[in-house]
Design a protein around this motif. Structure first.
Motif, mmCIF file in Angstrom:
data_model
loop_
_atom_site.group_PDB
_atom_site.id
_atom_site.type_symbol
_atom_site.label_atom_id
_atom_site.label_comp_id
_atom_site.label_asym_id
_atom_site.label_seq_id
_atom_site.Cartn_x
_atom_site.Cartn_y
_atom_site.Cartn_z
ATOM 1 N N ALA A 135 -19.785 -6.378 20.621
ATOM 2 C CA ALA A 135 -19.832 -7.524 21.035
ATOM 3 C C ALA A 135 -21.039 -7.901 21.771
ATOM 4 O O ALA A 135 -21.880 -7.042 22.534
ATOM 5 C CB ALA A 135 -18.601 -8.042 22.135
ATOM 6 N N ASP A 136 -21.612 -9.171 21.626
ATOM 7 C CA ASP A 136 -22.985 -9.633 22.276
ATOM 8 C C ASP A 136 -22.821 -9.647 23.569
ATOM 9 O O ASP A 136 -21.931 -10.931 23.962
ATOM 10 C CB ASP A 136 -23.386 -10.578 21.341
ATOM 11 C CG ASP A 136 -24.849 -11.021 21.533
ATOM 12 O OD1 ASP A 136 -25.595 -10.205 22.169
ATOM 13 O OD2 ASP A 136 -25.566 -12.162 21.182
ATOM 14 N N MET A 137 -23.451 -9.077 24.534
ATOM 15 C CA MET A 137 -23.357 -9.129 25.825
ATOM 16 C C MET A 137 -24.299 -9.702 26.485
ATOM 17 O O MET A 137 -25.521 -10.041 26.070
ATOM 18 C CB MET A 137 -23.327 -7.529 26.385
ATOM 19 C CG MET A 137 -22.172 -6.766 25.940
ATOM 20 S SD MET A 137 -20.351 -7.544 26.389
ATOM 21 C CE MET A 137 -20.493 -7.387 28.133
ATOM 22 N N ALA A 138 -24.010 -10.321 27.802
ATOM 23 C CA ALA A 138 -25.041 -11.054 28.707
ATOM 24 C C ALA A 138 -24.739 -11.003 30.012
ATOM 25 O O ALA A 138 -23.782 -10.522 30.469
ATOM 26 C CB ALA A 138 -25.081 -12.777 28.232
ATOM 27 N N MET A 139 -25.938 -11.418 30.696
ATOM 28 C CA MET A 139 -25.744 -11.378 32.194
ATOM 29 C C MET A 139 -26.039 -12.620 32.578
ATOM 30 O O MET A 139 -26.903 -13.415 32.136
ATOM 31 C CB MET A 139 -26.738 -10.627 32.792
ATOM 32 C CG MET A 139 -26.871 -10.692 34.073
ATOM 33 S SD MET A 139 -28.201 -9.552 35.084
ATOM 34 C CE MET A 139 -29.624 -10.282 34.455
ATOM 35 N N ILE A 140 -25.264 -13.372 33.273
ATOM 36 C CA ILE A 140 -25.190 -14.805 33.932
ATOM 37 C C ILE A 140 -25.537 -14.683 35.388
ATOM 38 O O ILE A 140 -24.855 -13.954 35.914
ATOM 39 C CB ILE A 140 -24.029 -15.651 33.537
ATOM 40 C CG1 ILE A 140 -24.388 -17.102 33.739
ATOM 41 C CG2 ILE A 140 -22.662 -15.128 33.833
ATOM 42 C CD1 ILE A 140 -23.133 -18.243 33.471
ATOM 43 N N GLU A 141 -26.398 -15.510 35.885
ATOM 44 C CA GLU A 141 -26.939 -15.413 37.061
ATOM 45 C C GLU A 141 -27.395 -16.747 37.744
ATOM 46 O O GLU A 141 -27.436 -17.586 36.809
ATOM 47 C CB GLU A 141 -27.906 -14.218 37.420
ATOM 48 C CG GLU A 141 -29.289 -14.690 36.652
ATOM 49 C CD GLU A 141 -30.298 -13.658 36.734
ATOM 50 O OE1 GLU A 141 -30.070 -12.673 37.547
ATOM 51 O OE2 GLU A 141 -31.369 -14.125 36.308
ATOM 52 N N LEU A 142 -27.182 -16.745 39.065
ATOM 53 C CA LEU A 142 -27.497 -17.932 39.789
ATOM 54 C C LEU A 142 -29.148 -17.891 39.796
ATOM 55 O O LEU A 142 -29.776 -16.999 40.397
ATOM 56 C CB LEU A 142 -27.007 -18.185 41.045
ATOM 57 C CG LEU A 142 -25.576 -18.260 41.179
ATOM 58 C CD1 LEU A 142 -25.195 -18.449 42.641
ATOM 59 C CD2 LEU A 142 -25.334 -19.698 40.290
ATOM 60 N N VAL A 143 -30.024 -19.114 39.310
ATOM 61 C CA VAL A 143 -31.310 -19.009 39.116
ATOM 62 C C VAL A 143 -32.027 -18.737 40.550
ATOM 63 O O VAL A 143 -33.243 -17.849 40.442
ATOM 64 C CB VAL A 143 -31.778 -20.315 38.623
ATOM 65 C CG1 VAL A 143 -33.447 -20.368 38.676
ATOM 66 C CG2 VAL A 143 -31.375 -20.401 37.190
ATOM 67 N N ASP A 144 -31.649 -19.243 41.659
ATOM 68 C CA ASP A 144 -32.400 -19.407 42.890
ATOM 69 C C ASP A 144 -31.971 -18.198 43.590
ATOM 70 O O ASP A 144 -32.680 -17.604 44.818
ATOM 71 C CB ASP A 144 -31.950 -20.537 43.719
ATOM 72 C CG ASP A 144 -32.519 -21.790 43.075
ATOM 73 O OD1 ASP A 144 -33.557 -21.833 42.738
ATOM 74 O OD2 ASP A 144 -31.675 -22.698 43.203
ATOM 75 N N PHE A 145 -31.297 -17.081 43.132
ATOM 76 C CA PHE A 145 -31.136 -15.628 44.013
ATOM 77 C C PHE A 145 -31.396 -14.690 43.074
ATOM 78 O O PHE A 145 -31.294 -13.729 43.347
ATOM 79 C CB PHE A 145 -29.348 -15.795 44.053
ATOM 80 C CG PHE A 145 -28.920 -16.619 44.971
ATOM 81 C CD1 PHE A 145 -28.685 -16.127 46.365
ATOM 82 C CD2 PHE A 145 -28.529 -17.950 44.699
ATOM 83 C CE1 PHE A 145 -28.281 -17.098 47.268
ATOM 84 C CE2 PHE A 145 -27.825 -18.673 45.626
ATOM 85 C CZ PHE A 145 -27.908 -18.476 47.053
#
Length: 163
Positions: free
Chosen positions: A108-118
Motif C-alpha cells: 500500500a502507498d504510505m504517507a506521513m501527514i503532519e502539521l506544517v507549523d510544527f
C-alpha cells in the motif's frame, strides 16, 4: 460512473469512516505527525483542515463544534491552546502530506501527514528563533564556566607565593 461524488468512502461504512477519521484527527492533533496510507491522509486533510480553521477563533460555539467532530476533550484543548496560536496568521494549508514509499505486507502507498507549523526542518522561522535561544544559553554557560575556571587559577599562584 462517479460523477459529482467527492468523498472517498475508503471501503468503510459511514459510521466506521466517521469514527476512523475522528480518531486519526485526534492523533494528528496530539502527536503533530502520523503515518498512514495516502488515501487516508488525503481524506484526513479534508476532515481536519476546517477544524483547524475553526480553532483560530476561541469561542464556546467553535469549541463545541470541534468537539462534535473529535469527541476527545484533550485533543480539543490541545488544538485551541497550542496549535491555534501557531496557525493564526496562516490562511489555510495547515497540513502537509509526504509520501514515504510502500508498505511491506500489501504494498500500500504510505504517507506521513503532519502539521506544517510544527516541523522544524521545513519551517525557516522556527530555526531563526532556535538559533537565538541557543546562542543566549551557550553564552551564559560559557560565562559561568569561565568564572569558575578563573577562581581556582587565581588561588593556585597565591598559594605558591605564600610558600
Amino acid at each position: 460512473m462517479r460523477h459529482g461524488k467527492k468523498i472517498n468512502h475508503l471501503g468503510r461504512t459511514a459510521s466506521h469512516r466517521k469514527a476512523m477519521l475522528s480518531n486519526m484527527a485526534c492523533s494528528l492533533i496530539l502527536h503533530k505527525r502520523i503515518h498512514t496510507t495516502v488515501a487516508k491522509a488525503k481524506a484526513l486533510r479534508v476532515y481536519v483542515e476546517p477544524l483547524l480553521t475553526k480553532s483560530k477563533e476561541d469561542t464556546t460555539h467553535n469549541r463545541r463544534t470541534v468537539f462534535s467532530y473529535l469527541q476527545d476533550k484533550y485533543a480539543v484543548s490541545e488544538l485551541f491552546r497550542t496549535i491555534a496560536p501557531k496557525i493564526a496568521e496562516r490562511n489555510g494549508g495547515y497540513t502537509r502530506i509526504i509520501k514515504t514509499g510502500f508498505r511491506q505486507g500489501d504494498a500500500a502507498d504510505m504517507a506521513m501527514i503532519e502539521l506544517v507549523d510544527f516541523n522544524e526542518l521545513y519551517n525557516p522561522k522556527a530555526e531563526e528563533k532556535k538559533a537565538t535561544r541557543r546562542s543566549r544559553r551557550s553564552s551564559t554557560k560559557k560565562e559561568t564556566v569561565e568564572a569558575t575556571a578563573e577562581t581556582p587559577a587565581e588561588e593556585t599562584p597565591k598559594a605558591e607565593s605564600a610558600e
